[in-house]
Design an enzyme around this catalytic site. Structure first.
Site, PDB file in Angstrom:
ATOM      1  N   TRP A 140     -13.181  11.557 -14.728  1.00  0.00           N
ATOM      2  CA  TRP A 140     -13.799  10.641 -15.700  1.00  0.00           C
ATOM      3  C   TRP A 140     -15.027  11.243 -16.364  1.00  0.00           C
ATOM      4  O   TRP A 140     -15.224  11.082 -17.565  1.00  0.00           O
ATOM      5  CB  TRP A 140     -14.105   9.283 -15.056  1.00  0.00           C
ATOM      6  CG  TRP A 140     -12.827   8.617 -14.666  1.00  0.00           C
ATOM      7  CD1 TRP A 140     -12.327   8.461 -13.407  1.00  0.00           C
ATOM      8  CD2 TRP A 140     -11.827   8.100 -15.558  1.00  0.00           C
ATOM      9  NE1 TRP A 140     -11.088   7.865 -13.462  1.00  0.00           N
ATOM     10  CE2 TRP A 140     -10.753   7.629 -14.767  1.00  0.00           C
ATOM     11  CE3 TRP A 140     -11.714   7.978 -16.947  1.00  0.00           C
ATOM     12  CZ2 TRP A 140      -9.609   7.055 -15.302  1.00  0.00           C
ATOM     13  CZ3 TRP A 140     -10.573   7.405 -17.493  1.00  0.00           C
ATOM     14  CH2 TRP A 140      -9.543   6.952 -16.679  1.00  0.00           C
ATOM     15  N   ASP A 179     -21.998   6.072 -15.578  1.00  0.00           N
ATOM     16  CA  ASP A 179     -20.706   5.384 -15.691  1.00  0.00           C
ATOM     17  C   ASP A 179     -20.405   4.844 -14.297  1.00  0.00           C
ATOM     18  O   ASP A 179     -19.889   5.563 -13.439  1.00  0.00           O
ATOM     19  CB  ASP A 179     -19.622   6.361 -16.145  1.00  0.00           C
ATOM     20  CG  ASP A 179     -18.221   5.758 -16.015  1.00  0.00           C
ATOM     21  OD1 ASP A 179     -18.115   4.560 -15.703  1.00  0.00           O
ATOM     22  OD2 ASP A 179     -17.234   6.500 -16.224  1.00  0.00           O
ATOM     23  N   LYS A 217     -12.457  -3.366 -12.228  1.00  0.00           N
ATOM     24  CA  LYS A 217     -12.450  -2.991 -10.807  1.00  0.00           C
ATOM     25  C   LYS A 217     -13.168  -4.036  -9.958  1.00  0.00           C
ATOM     26  O   LYS A 217     -12.609  -4.533  -9.000  1.00  0.00           O
ATOM     27  CB  LYS A 217     -13.066  -1.617 -10.622  1.00  0.00           C
ATOM     28  CG  LYS A 217     -12.137  -0.543 -11.182  1.00  0.00           C
ATOM     29  CD  LYS A 217     -12.585   0.820 -10.801  1.00  0.00           C
ATOM     30  CE  LYS A 217     -11.560   1.887 -11.096  1.00  0.00           C
ATOM     31  NZ  LYS A 217     -10.775   1.734 -12.294  1.00  0.00           N
TER      32      LYS A 217
HETATM   33  N1  PMP Z   1     -14.845   5.753 -15.659  1.00  0.00           N
HETATM   34  C1  PMP Z   1     -14.422   5.583 -14.386  1.00  0.00           C
HETATM   35  C2  PMP Z   1     -15.312   6.043 -13.263  1.00  0.00           C
HETATM   36  C3  PMP Z   1     -13.188   4.975 -14.140  1.00  0.00           C
HETATM   37  O1  PMP Z   1     -12.771   4.808 -12.887  1.00  0.00           O
HETATM   38  C4  PMP Z   1     -12.395   4.539 -15.223  1.00  0.00           C
HETATM   39  C5  PMP Z   1     -11.072   3.849 -15.047  1.00  0.00           C
HETATM   40  N2  PMP Z   1     -10.478   3.896 -13.883  1.00  0.00           N
HETATM   41  C6  PMP Z   1     -12.866   4.767 -16.515  1.00  0.00           C
HETATM   42  C7  PMP Z   1     -14.103   5.360 -16.702  1.00  0.00           C
HETATM   43  C8  PMP Z   1     -12.075   4.339 -17.715  1.00  0.00           C
HETATM   44  O2  PMP Z   1     -12.103   2.976 -17.792  1.00  0.00           O
HETATM   45  P1  PMP Z   1     -11.185   2.169 -18.818  1.00  0.00           P
HETATM   46  O3  PMP Z   1      -9.777   2.345 -18.331  1.00  0.00           O
HETATM   47  O4  PMP Z   1     -11.682   0.784 -18.645  1.00  0.00           O
HETATM   48  O5  PMP Z   1     -11.424   2.750 -20.146  1.00  0.00           O
END
Ligand code: PMP
Length: 348
Positions: free
Chosen positions: A90, A160, A184
């Site tokens: 991520w 994040d 989450k």
């Molecule tokens: N950052 C992290 C740490 C994540 O775990 C996730 C999704 N699992 C995201 C960003 C992306 O999130 P989204 O699918 O809501 O765009």
């Protein structure tokens, strides 16, 4: 997972929400009951996360992925440089998006170790004039966790926290900006919480479309574009549930207990492997693989038969993963650990 009391409440209220005679899905965004619900949700976030007076809470459409671009648009003026810590999938995506908009300096990466840990505090050398330093307190796919908050002096720290928000205590006074998609910890997709220090609002680079400018969301109390009402409604119920359980300290303690149970199951059998350095292990997303990959499929099939679902690892890393967000009951982690022990006895 969502707690069953929350799901039951949604079912009970679906046709008649808050005594209105109609569904929350049908309410006008200007309905006073809905406006009160938004305000309640904001104040619950402030209360549960102990958000300081200096910070604003914004609710934005979309996922954390949107913020990968929105953060540099808002915090990085022309010619700015921003530091990024690269610890896995991520943060890698955040870096790629930011690099289209701002001069990105990767201050540390754990790529050489296969993203099995996090950098030490003394490895984070942030250029003093950086617009911000971005890090990912918990990398969901790799299952790592920063056991500390980076100290970056006057440079605004951006996190994040999609994986970890509400699952552990975070001192927001040390952060300039935190964002997290809601799904989450707070149940439904399509909503992202942004908590941002007020002096970082109103600095968007020229040409930033209004809808991506934090200043617009602050001014309109996150209601410029029709808000994701249902996701906000579910988030409000989850926040009430977290509050009733004793708030973030209680949820964080439960999170530690659940993850300990699963790590014990992994560490007590040679059949299971979690490659993450023990001090950097996530408490909410635990990847593991089987020493014999031919057992992956039987593991997933038998787990599903035992009522244990969604255990396949993220497609980028494969294997398995246990997702232990706030709605997961402790019995869920215990059931997984018992199944793992039983499976190891039969196949080990
Ligand atoms: N950052 C992290 C740490 C994540 O775990 C996730 C999704 N699992 C995201 C960003 C992306 O999130 P989204 O699918 O809501 O765009």
């Amino acid at each position: 997972m969502l707690p069953s009391v929350v799901l039951e409440r949604v079912r009970a209220e679906l046709r008649d929400w808050s005594g209105s005679g109609f569904s929350v899905l049908e309410a006008s965004q200007w309905d006073p009951r809905l406006v009160a619900m938004f305000e309640h949700t904001t104040s619950r976030v402030r209360h549960l996360l102990d958000v300081p007076e200096s910070h604003r809470v914004l609710f934005m459409h979309g996922g954390a992925s949107h913020q990968f671009a929105i953060v540099p648009m808002n915090l990085g003026g022309a010619d700015a440089t921003a530091g990024y810590v690269h610890t896995g999938l991520w943060s890698g995506k955040a870096i790629r998006d930011a690099a289209n908009l701002i001069d990105v300096h990767v201050v540390a990466t754990t790529a050489d170790d296969g993203f099995t840990g996090v950098p030490r505090p003394d490895e984070l050398h942030v250029a003093p004039r950086s617009a911000y330093l971005h890090y990912t307190p918990s990398e969901t796919a790799q299952g790592t966790r920063f056991p500390y908050v980076p100290d970056v002096g006057d440079v605004p720290l951006v996190a994040d926290a999609s994986s970890s928000l509400f699952s552990e205590q975070l001192d927001l006074r040390r952060l300039g900006l935190v964002y997290a998609s809601a799904q989450k910890a707070l149940g439904a997709t399509g909503l992202t919480i942004v908590i941002v220090r007020e002096d970082l609002i109103g600095r968007a680079r020229p040409g930033t479309p209004d809808i991506f400018d934090y200043a617009l969301h602050e001014r309109t109390r996150s209601r410029h574009s029709t808000p994701p009402v249902f996701a906000l409604y579910i988030a409000g119920l989850m926040l009430d549930w977290i509050d009733a359980r004793g708030g973030v300290p209680a949820v964080a303690a439960a999170s530690r207990r659940r993850s300990d149970v699963v790590y014990d199951a992994i560490d007590s059998s040679a059949l299971y492997v979690n490659p993450v350095e023990p001090s950097a292990r996530s408490r909410v997303s635990i990847p593991f693989h089987l020493a014999d990959p031919r057992l992956d499929e039987p593991f997933l099939t038998e787990a599903a038969e035992a009522g244990l679902h969604a255990l396949a690892g993220h497609s980028s890393v494969g294997g398995m993963r246990a997702s232990l967000y706030p709605g997961m009951p402790e019995g869920g982690a215990e059931a997984l650990a018992a199944f793992m022990g039983d499976f190891a006895d039969r196949h080990g």
